[in-house]
Design a protein around this motif. Structure first.
Motif, short mmCIF file in Angstrom:
data_model
loop_
_atom_site.label_atom_id
_atom_site.label_comp_id
_atom_site.label_asym_id
_atom_site.label_seq_id
_atom_site.Cartn_x
_atom_site.Cartn_y
_atom_site.Cartn_z
N ILE A 99 20.66 -9.05 -123.69
CA ILE A 99 19.61 -9.14 -124.57
C ILE A 99 18.96 -9.10 -126.15
O ILE A 99 18.10 -10.44 -126.17
CB ILE A 99 19.45 -7.24 -124.88
CG1 ILE A 99 19.78 -6.10 -122.95
CG2 ILE A 99 18.64 -6.58 -125.29
CD1 ILE A 99 20.03 -5.18 -123.24
N TYR A 100 20.58 -9.93 -126.43
CA TYR A 100 20.20 -10.21 -128.61
C TYR A 100 19.99 -11.67 -128.09
O TYR A 100 19.33 -11.40 -128.54
CB TYR A 100 21.25 -10.79 -128.88
CG TYR A 100 21.24 -10.32 -130.24
CD1 TYR A 100 20.17 -10.61 -131.12
CD2 TYR A 100 23.18 -10.75 -130.33
CE1 TYR A 100 20.79 -11.05 -132.00
CE2 TYR A 100 23.74 -11.37 -132.24
CZ TYR A 100 22.07 -11.48 -132.66
OH TYR A 100 22.51 -11.48 -134.14
N GLY A 101 20.45 -12.45 -126.49
CA GLY A 101 20.56 -13.49 -126.68
C GLY A 101 21.92 -14.54 -127.16
O GLY A 101 20.55 -15.93 -127.92
N TYR A 102 22.13 -13.71 -128.12
CA TYR A 102 23.23 -14.76 -128.91
C TYR A 102 24.73 -14.06 -128.61
O TYR A 102 24.24 -12.95 -128.11
CB TYR A 102 23.42 -15.03 -130.63
CG TYR A 102 21.58 -15.02 -130.87
CD1 TYR A 102 22.00 -16.79 -130.45
CD2 TYR A 102 20.81 -14.03 -130.50
CE1 TYR A 102 20.61 -17.44 -131.48
CE2 TYR A 102 19.46 -15.73 -131.84
CZ TYR A 102 19.80 -15.97 -131.91
OH TYR A 102 18.39 -16.87 -132.10
N CYS A 103 26.09 -14.59 -128.91
CA CYS A 103 27.46 -14.22 -129.32
C CYS A 103 27.23 -13.72 -130.78
O CYS A 103 26.39 -13.62 -131.44
CB CYS A 103 28.41 -14.52 -128.29
SG CYS A 103 28.88 -15.93 -129.34
N ALA A 118 17.22 -13.26 -135.00
CA ALA A 118 18.21 -13.39 -135.33
C ALA A 118 19.85 -12.04 -135.53
O ALA A 118 20.33 -11.61 -135.75
CB ALA A 118 19.31 -14.14 -135.35
N LEU A 119 18.62 -12.00 -136.61
CA LEU A 119 18.94 -11.03 -137.74
C LEU A 119 17.84 -9.70 -137.73
O LEU A 119 19.65 -8.76 -137.00
CB LEU A 119 18.22 -11.29 -139.77
CG LEU A 119 18.53 -10.33 -140.13
CD1 LEU A 119 19.68 -10.65 -141.18
CD2 LEU A 119 16.87 -10.26 -141.51
N VAL A 120 17.35 -9.66 -136.46
CA VAL A 120 17.06 -8.04 -135.91
C VAL A 120 17.96 -7.85 -134.97
O VAL A 120 19.11 -6.32 -135.22
CB VAL A 120 15.85 -8.16 -135.48
CG1 VAL A 120 15.95 -6.78 -134.64
CG2 VAL A 120 14.77 -8.47 -136.23
N GLY A 121 19.05 -8.63 -134.83
CA GLY A 121 20.14 -8.36 -133.28
C GLY A 121 21.00 -7.81 -134.12
O GLY A 121 22.22 -7.71 -133.48
N PHE A 122 21.39 -8.41 -135.46
CA PHE A 122 22.61 -8.34 -136.01
C PHE A 122 22.91 -6.95 -136.76
O PHE A 122 23.74 -6.21 -136.62
CB PHE A 122 22.72 -9.54 -137.10
CG PHE A 122 23.62 -9.42 -138.29
CD1 PHE A 122 25.31 -9.64 -137.87
CD2 PHE A 122 23.51 -8.97 -139.38
CE1 PHE A 122 26.51 -9.08 -138.54
CE2 PHE A 122 24.99 -8.23 -140.46
CZ PHE A 122 26.11 -8.73 -140.12
N LEU A 123 21.02 -6.37 -137.01
CA LEU A 123 21.15 -4.75 -137.46
C LEU A 123 21.53 -3.71 -136.33
O LEU A 123 22.09 -2.78 -136.00
CB LEU A 123 19.75 -4.58 -137.74
CG LEU A 123 19.32 -5.20 -138.80
CD1 LEU A 123 18.15 -5.04 -140.10
CD2 LEU A 123 20.58 -5.33 -140.34
N GLY A 124 21.47 -4.34 -134.94
CA GLY A 124 22.18 -3.63 -133.85
C GLY A 124 23.43 -3.89 -133.55
O GLY A 124 23.67 -2.85 -133.51
N ALA A 129 28.60 -0.98 -134.01
CA ALA A 129 30.05 -0.87 -134.86
C ALA A 129 30.25 0.82 -135.43
O ALA A 129 31.26 1.35 -135.06
CB ALA A 129 29.86 -2.17 -135.59
N ALA A 130 28.85 0.98 -136.35
CA ALA A 130 29.10 2.57 -136.54
C ALA A 130 29.41 3.35 -135.84
O ALA A 130 29.81 4.24 -135.71
CB ALA A 130 27.30 2.63 -137.49
N ALA A 131 27.90 3.59 -134.43
CA ALA A 131 28.66 4.74 -133.06
C ALA A 131 29.68 4.08 -133.04
O ALA A 131 30.24 5.41 -132.36
CB ALA A 131 27.05 3.33 -132.69
#
Length: 191
Positions: A99-103, A118-124, A129-131
């Protein structure tokens, strides 16, 4: 035994980590794996850059650690082999990567190159991590104990010596690289 890098301690260790992280990011970028399209094409079996870069890193890192450990320059820090957690984590990681397109590593390196997707995915990743942190007690009680093999490595779980696993890794890499080269050559030739 005196290690050659024993002077890297305390705050120097933090700076060394930052330096090596920067170098790693540059190498990921130079290797082409900070490009969303390269990673997506890997999953479509059209571009094997990601496979080549990551497999090379695994082999060099694995054999390098084997040598360092043999010279008493490193220590193993074995995590428990909680197999259900590993399988579930691998599935979630794979879905997230598609989904993200990156590891995670290539995503952070892509952010450094200015890629907003990539920044948007990093927020995900931060939300995930919080979950995980909020659910950890439940995970520890219900998932981690299932198929927990303890702090074991493959040489301890099998009858094969440690060197055989690393030799097998090198042979596997050579076979995979040869198959990929053959596949890429067959695709590049006009039919």
């Amino acid at each position: 035994m005196h290690t050659p890098l024993a002077f890297i301690t305390g705050s120097s260790l933090l700076w060394a980590g930052l330096l090596f992280g920067f170098i790693f990011g540059v190498l990921l970028h130079r290797g082409g794996v900070t490009d969303f399209n390269v990673i997506v094409k890997q999953f479509l079996f059209r571009d094997f850059t990601v496979l080549k870069v990551m497999f090379t890193a695994i082999v060099v890192g694995g054999v390098g650690l084997f040598i360092l450990h043999g010279q008493e320059l490193s220590n193993w820090h074995i995590k428990p082999a909680t197999m259900l957690a590993v399988v579930l984590g691998a599935v979630l990681f794979g879905i997230g990567m598609v989904i993200y397109g990156y590891c995670p590593g290539t995503g952070i390196a892509a952010i450094a190159t200015g890629k907003l997707d990539a920044l948007v995915g990093f927020l995900g990743m931060l939300v995930g991590a919080a979950a995980y942190a909020l659910c950890y007690d439940w995970i520890a009680a219900n998932i981690l104990p299932v198929a927990d093999l303890g702090k074991k490595r493959l040489p301890e779980l099998t009858t094969l010596p440690e060197w055989a696993w690393y030799a097998g890794l090198v042979v596997l890499a050579a076979v995979v690289f040869a198959l990929v080269a053959r596949f890429e050559k067959s695709r590049s030739q006009p039919s």
